[in-house]
Write a protein that holds these residues in place. Structure first.
Motif, PDB file in Angstrom:
ATOM      1  N   SER A  11       0.785  -1.237   0.000  1.00 65.62           N
ATOM      2  CA  SER A  11       0.000   0.000   0.000  1.00 65.62           C
ATOM      3  C   SER A  11       0.811   1.278   0.000  1.00 65.62           C
ATOM      4  O   SER A  11       0.326   2.309  -0.473  1.00 65.62           O
ATOM      5  CB  SER A  11      -0.908   0.005   1.226  1.00 65.62           C
ATOM      6  OG  SER A  11      -0.122   0.114   2.411  1.00 65.62           O
ATOM      7  N   CYS A  12       2.023   1.240   0.571  1.00 68.91           N
ATOM      8  CA  CYS A  12       2.760   2.482   0.839  1.00 68.91           C
ATOM      9  C   CYS A  12       1.836   3.453   1.574  1.00 68.91           C
ATOM     10  O   CYS A  12       1.046   3.033   2.402  1.00 68.91           O
ATOM     11  CB  CYS A  12       3.341   3.052  -0.446  1.00 68.91           C
ATOM     12  SG  CYS A  12       4.668   2.032  -1.143  1.00 68.91           S
ATOM     13  N   ALA A  63      -2.923  -4.216  -6.279  1.00 69.68           N
ATOM     14  CA  ALA A  63      -1.562  -4.511  -5.820  1.00 69.68           C
ATOM     15  C   ALA A  63      -0.557  -3.640  -6.555  1.00 69.68           C
ATOM     16  O   ALA A  63      -0.631  -3.492  -7.776  1.00 69.68           O
ATOM     17  CB  ALA A  63      -1.227  -5.985  -6.038  1.00 69.68           C
ATOM     18  N   SER A  64       0.362  -3.073  -5.803  1.00 68.52           N
ATOM     19  CA  SER A  64       1.469  -2.296  -6.366  1.00 68.52           C
ATOM     20  C   SER A  64       2.786  -2.900  -5.891  1.00 68.52           C
ATOM     21  O   SER A  64       3.458  -2.340  -5.015  1.00 68.52           O
ATOM     22  CB  SER A  64       1.382  -0.830  -5.936  1.00 68.52           C
ATOM     23  OG  SER A  64       0.272  -0.189  -6.510  1.00 68.52           O
ATOM     24  N   PRO A  65       3.172  -4.074  -6.422  1.00 74.24           N
ATOM     25  CA  PRO A  65       4.423  -4.694  -5.966  1.00 74.24           C
ATOM     26  C   PRO A  65       5.609  -3.783  -6.252  1.00 74.24           C
ATOM     27  O   PRO A  65       5.549  -2.922  -7.139  1.00 74.24           O
ATOM     28  CB  PRO A  65       4.496  -5.986  -6.785  1.00 74.24           C
ATOM     29  CG  PRO A  65       3.607  -5.766  -7.950  1.00 74.24           C
ATOM     30  CD  PRO A  65       2.524  -4.849  -7.485  1.00 74.24           C
ATOM     31  N   PRO A  66       6.708  -3.934  -5.498  1.00 74.85           N
ATOM     32  CA  PRO A  66       7.865  -3.048  -5.665  1.00 74.85           C
ATOM     33  C   PRO A  66       8.294  -2.946  -7.123  1.00 74.85           C
ATOM     34  O   PRO A  66       8.370  -3.946  -7.841  1.00 74.85           O
ATOM     35  CB  PRO A  66       8.942  -3.730  -4.818  1.00 74.85           C
ATOM     36  CG  PRO A  66       8.178  -4.479  -3.778  1.00 74.85           C
ATOM     37  CD  PRO A  66       6.927  -4.960  -4.459  1.00 74.85           C
ATOM     38  N   CYS A  67       8.578  -1.715  -7.543  1.00 77.30           N
ATOM     39  CA  CYS A  67       8.884  -1.462  -8.960  1.00 77.30           C
ATOM     40  C   CYS A  67      10.376  -1.348  -9.233  1.00 77.30           C
ATOM     41  O   CYS A  67      10.792  -1.243 -10.394  1.00 77.30           O
ATOM     42  CB  CYS A  67       8.188  -0.186  -9.423  1.00 77.30           C
ATOM     43  SG  CYS A  67       8.790   1.326  -8.598  1.00 77.30           S
ATOM     44  N   GLN A  68      11.215  -1.368  -8.187  1.00 84.65           N
ATOM     45  CA  GLN A  68      12.638  -1.058  -8.384  1.00 84.65           C
ATOM     46  C   GLN A  68      13.335  -2.041  -9.316  1.00 84.65           C
ATOM     47  O   GLN A  68      14.325  -1.694  -9.954  1.00 84.65           O
ATOM     48  CB  GLN A  68      13.352  -1.034  -7.029  1.00 84.65           C
ATOM     49  CG  GLN A  68      12.982   0.152  -6.159  1.00 84.65           C
ATOM     50  CD  GLN A  68      11.780  -0.128  -5.285  1.00 84.65           C
ATOM     51  OE1 GLN A  68      11.059  -1.093  -5.501  1.00 84.65           O
ATOM     52  NE2 GLN A  68      11.546   0.721  -4.292  1.00 84.65           N
ATOM     53  N   VAL A 106       5.592   0.365 -12.950  1.00 82.01           N
ATOM     54  CA  VAL A 106       6.184   1.292 -13.914  1.00 82.01           C
ATOM     55  C   VAL A 106       5.989   0.751 -15.333  1.00 82.01           C
ATOM     56  O   VAL A 106       5.819  -0.460 -15.524  1.00 82.01           O
ATOM     57  CB  VAL A 106       7.686   1.496 -13.626  1.00 82.01           C
ATOM     58  CG1 VAL A 106       7.875   2.237 -12.310  1.00 82.01           C
ATOM     59  CG2 VAL A 106       8.429   0.163 -13.617  1.00 82.01           C
ATOM     60  N   PRO A 107       6.010   1.619 -16.337  1.00 79.86           N
ATOM     61  CA  PRO A 107       5.782   1.158 -17.716  1.00 79.86           C
ATOM     62  C   PRO A 107       6.802   0.140 -18.195  1.00 79.86           C
ATOM     63  O   PRO A 107       6.505  -0.641 -19.110  1.00 79.86           O
ATOM     64  CB  PRO A 107       5.873   2.458 -18.537  1.00 79.86           C
ATOM     65  CG  PRO A 107       5.514   3.536 -17.580  1.00 79.86           C
ATOM     66  CD  PRO A 107       6.065   3.088 -16.254  1.00 79.86           C
ATOM     67  N   GLU A 108       8.003   0.114 -17.600  1.00 81.73           N
ATOM     68  CA  GLU A 108       9.031  -0.827 -18.038  1.00 81.73           C
ATOM     69  C   GLU A 108       8.763  -2.252 -17.554  1.00 81.73           C
ATOM     70  O   GLU A 108       9.392  -3.198 -18.017  1.00 81.73           O
ATOM     71  CB  GLU A 108      10.404  -0.393 -17.513  1.00 81.73           C
ATOM     72  CG  GLU A 108      10.824   1.022 -17.910  1.00 81.73           C
ATOM     73  CD  GLU A 108      10.311   2.069 -16.951  1.00 81.73           C
ATOM     74  OE1 GLU A 108      10.680   2.055 -15.757  1.00 81.73           O
ATOM     75  OE2 GLU A 108       9.496   2.907 -17.386  1.00 81.73           O
ATOM     76  N   ALA A 109       7.853  -2.412 -16.599  1.00 78.50           N
ATOM     77  CA  ALA A 109       7.577  -3.730 -16.021  1.00 78.50           C
ATOM     78  C   ALA A 109       6.842  -4.621 -17.032  1.00 78.50           C
ATOM     79  O   ALA A 109       6.120  -4.126 -17.900  1.00 78.50           O
ATOM     80  CB  ALA A 109       6.740  -3.573 -14.764  1.00 78.50           C
ATOM     81  N   PRO A 110       6.997  -5.942 -16.916  1.00 71.88           N
ATOM     82  CA  PRO A 110       6.339  -6.869 -17.844  1.00 71.88           C
ATOM     83  C   PRO A 110       4.865  -7.082 -17.491  1.00 71.88           C
ATOM     84  O   PRO A 110       4.438  -8.171 -17.108  1.00 71.88           O
ATOM     85  CB  PRO A 110       7.158  -8.152 -17.682  1.00 71.88           C
ATOM     86  CG  PRO A 110       7.663  -8.104 -16.280  1.00 71.88           C
ATOM     87  CD  PRO A 110       7.939  -6.649 -16.007  1.00 71.88           C
ATOM     88  N   ARG A 177       7.343  10.020  -3.467  1.00 76.42           N
ATOM     89  CA  ARG A 177       8.166   9.477  -4.554  1.00 76.42           C
ATOM     90  C   ARG A 177       7.554   8.216  -5.155  1.00 76.42           C
ATOM     91  O   ARG A 177       7.690   7.958  -6.343  1.00 76.42           O
ATOM     92  CB  ARG A 177       9.561   9.125  -4.040  1.00 76.42           C
ATOM     93  CG  ARG A 177      10.388  10.280  -3.563  1.00 76.42           C
ATOM     94  CD  ARG A 177      11.710   9.759  -3.004  1.00 76.42           C
ATOM     95  NE  ARG A 177      12.445  10.790  -2.288  1.00 76.42           N
ATOM     96  CZ  ARG A 177      13.548  10.563  -1.590  1.00 76.42           C
ATOM     97  NH1 ARG A 177      14.015   9.324  -1.507  1.00 76.42           N
ATOM     98  NH2 ARG A 177      14.151  11.551  -0.962  1.00 76.42           N
ATOM     99  N   GLN A 178       6.901   7.404  -4.326  1.00 82.25           N
ATOM    100  CA  GLN A 178       6.385   6.123  -4.782  1.00 82.25           C
ATOM    101  C   GLN A 178       4.873   6.130  -4.994  1.00 82.25           C
ATOM    102  O   GLN A 178       4.287   5.099  -5.300  1.00 82.25           O
ATOM    103  CB  GLN A 178       6.729   5.038  -3.755  1.00 82.25           C
ATOM    104  CG  GLN A 178       8.217   4.873  -3.516  1.00 82.25           C
ATOM    105  CD  GLN A 178       8.501   3.711  -2.595  1.00 82.25           C
ATOM    106  OE1 GLN A 178       8.162   2.571  -2.864  1.00 82.25           O
ATOM    107  NE2 GLN A 178       9.143   4.006  -1.469  1.00 82.25           N
ATOM    108  N   ALA A 179       4.240   7.279  -4.847  1.00 83.91           N
ATOM    109  CA  ALA A 179       2.787   7.328  -4.826  1.00 83.91           C
ATOM    110  C   ALA A 179       2.161   7.179  -6.211  1.00 83.91           C
ATOM    111  O   ALA A 179       2.711   7.614  -7.222  1.00 83.91           O
ATOM    112  CB  ALA A 179       2.323   8.638  -4.202  1.00 83.91           C
ATOM    113  N   VAL A 180       0.983   6.572  -6.218  1.00 80.71           N
ATOM    114  CA  VAL A 180       0.114   6.560  -7.387  1.00 80.71           C
ATOM    115  C   VAL A 180      -0.863   7.720  -7.232  1.00 80.71           C
ATOM    116  O   VAL A 180      -1.546   7.812  -6.205  1.00 80.71           O
ATOM    117  CB  VAL A 180      -0.678   5.233  -7.470  1.00 80.71           C
ATOM    118  CG1 VAL A 180      -1.668   5.262  -8.627  1.00 80.71           C
ATOM    119  CG2 VAL A 180       0.275   4.057  -7.608  1.00 80.71           C
TER     120      VAL A 180
END
Length: 204
Positions: A11-12, A63-68, A106-110, A177-180
């Motif tokens: 959730s952040c 769900a917003s799994p870690p994007c790093q 993030v857009p780079e994620a699969p 920084r991590q917010a939607v």
């Protein structure tokens, strides 16, 4: 009328949660760390364990799994392999519930980008792209992504202004920084609410 219950995993500080609340959901968040500014009921714990144990109690899941692992900024400032890749396990866990679900990253994620959203689509003065995969294959907004000259890019020196422009006024600079942006999930939540209503009517 009872608000449908939505489980907000990873959730952040609650940017996504606020949008779903504004759309009409009761939101309960879960994160591995304490989130003192999360605006709704919140539990500290492992998100995937929580959904396996209690996911059946909800009407839908975000769900917003870690994007790093996938974010370009991680590659610029560190090593992407140093971060956990929880996207596929999260998808599997959500599918196993049989509930409607949304995964954000993030857009780079699969992800299958059913929705690729930017602040400019909602009249926000921020450039922030986020991809959303949904269990029901949501439709992309028809409004264009328009990066006009005054649109705020994310910069650490302007974190406070950026968080406010996203609509995350209750967060600290770091949390922002991590917010939607809530506008994104309010839009998705309205579509999700219509889906749940249709399903209930069909079952009646």
């Amino acid at each position: 009328m009872r608000r449908p219950r939505l489980l907000d995993l990873f959730s952040c500080a609650g940017g996504a949660a606020m949008g779903y609340y504004q759309a009409g959901f009761e939101v309960i968040g879960v994160d591995i760390t304490e989130q003192p500014r999360y605006p709704f009921e919140h539990h500290v714990g492992d998100a995937l364990e929580f959904v396996a144990d209690q996911g059946y109690e909800f009407d839908a899941i975000h769900a917003s799994p870690p994007c790093q692992t996938y974010a370009n900024v991680t590659a610029w400032r560190g090593n992407q392999k140093d971060h956990p890749d929880l996207l596929a396990p999260t998808r599997d866990a959500l599918i196993a519930t049989g509930l409607p679900w949304v995964i954000e990253n993030v857009p780079e994620a699969p992800l299958r980008p059913d929705l690729l959203l930017c602040g400019s689509m909602f009249g926000l003065n921020v450039r922030r792209h986020r991809a959303f995969e949904t269990s029901w294959h949501a439709f992309q907004l028809t409004s264009p992504c328009y990066h006009h000259p005054g649109l705020l890019p994310f910069e650490h020196k302007g974190e406070r202004a950026y968080a406010h422009a996203m609509g995350c006024t209750w967060m600290t600079n770091v949390e922002g920084r991590q917010a939607v942006p809530p506008a994104y999930t309010q839009h998705i939540g309205q579509e999700l609410l219509a889906l749940l209503t249709t399903s209930e009517e069909a079952a009646a």
